[in-house]
Design an enzyme around this catalytic site. Structure first.
Site, mmCIF file in Angstrom:
data_model
loop_
_atom_site.group_PDB
_atom_site.id
_atom_site.type_symbol
_atom_site.label_atom_id
_atom_site.label_comp_id
_atom_site.label_asym_id
_atom_site.label_seq_id
_atom_site.Cartn_x
_atom_site.Cartn_y
_atom_site.Cartn_z
ATOM 1 N N THR A 174 0.941 10.260 6.688
ATOM 2 C CA THR A 174 -0.052 11.113 7.229
ATOM 3 C C THR A 174 -1.036 11.385 6.131
ATOM 4 O O THR A 174 -0.878 10.844 5.047
ATOM 5 C CB THR A 174 0.582 12.422 7.736
ATOM 6 N N GLY A 212 -9.335 9.322 7.472
ATOM 7 C CA GLY A 212 -9.075 8.707 8.769
ATOM 8 C C GLY A 212 -9.881 7.446 9.008
ATOM 9 O O GLY A 212 -9.445 6.546 9.726
ATOM 10 N N THR A 264 -3.721 7.391 9.388
ATOM 11 C CA THR A 264 -4.363 8.699 9.508
ATOM 12 C C THR A 264 -5.337 8.658 10.676
ATOM 13 O O THR A 264 -6.132 7.725 10.782
ATOM 14 C CB THR A 264 -5.113 9.042 8.203
ATOM 15 N N CYS A 320 -7.756 4.933 6.210
ATOM 16 C CA CYS A 320 -6.300 4.759 6.216
ATOM 17 C C CYS A 320 -5.798 4.538 7.644
ATOM 18 O O CYS A 320 -6.044 5.370 8.518
ATOM 19 C CB CYS A 320 -5.634 6.000 5.612
#
Length: 179
Positions: free
Chosen positions: A7, A162, A168, A165
């Site tokens: 995360t 986000g 994410t 990755c």
């Protein structure tokens, strides 16, 4: 068995104003299992923020233990963190848990690891998880070059992470303390 990947968690502080945020994606192998997981919690009468990255069940176990340590030490963040990491490092079962925590109150931000580390990061920010380096870089640039409040920096940092990755997403939960 494949590992759960997740995360990005990022924490930004300006003085006693702190924001902690995370995305909502949980991935098993190359499949998104859940996009709305809540990895940020308010603890100890809403005076402490906690966020976790790593194996989900392990992270929940550690968070529950941290919350018990906070209660035992009347909300004293540093004492609770040191005691948790001591247990985490020395207990044979806990030692196998694969997760990291960021915890914060209005005075301190700490990163807790299974190696027994209690780290108070520099620059008023910390980030963990698969997108942590992206979020930390973005947050540091924004912290140094803008007057944005911590929650805005956390939001933009999570958006950048986000975008870069694959573990994410753009479903964010952000909590704040102080002001």
């Amino acid at each position: 068995m494949e590992q759960f990947h997740a995360t990005t968690i990022v924490c930004v502080r300006r003085g006693n104003h702190v924001a902690l945020g995370g995305d909502g994606q949980v991935t098993l192998g190359n499949i998104v299992i859940k996009g709305t997981a809540r990895k940020i919690r308010r603890l100890y009468h809403d005076k402490v923020l906690a966020g976790f990255a790593g194996a989900t069940a392990d992270a929940f176990t550690l968070q529950e233990r941290f919350e018990a340590k906070l209660e035992k030490h009347q909300g004293h963040l540093m004492r609770a963190a040191v005691e948790l990491t001591r247990d985490w490092r020395t207990d044979r079962v806990l030692r196998r848990l694969e997760a990291m925590l960021i915890v914060a109150d209005t005075e301190h931000t700490l990163v807790l690891t299974g190696n027994g580390d209690v780290l108070e990061p520099e620059h008023g920010l910390a980030a963990i998880g698969s997108g942590g380096a992206y979020a930390q870089s973005a947050a540091l640039a924004l912290l140094r070059n803008t007057e944005l409040p911590p929650e805005a920096i956390v939001k933009q940092s999570l958006e950048i992470a986000g975008d870069l990755c694959i573990y994410t997403n753009q479903n964010h939960v952000i909590e704040t303390l102080g002001a």
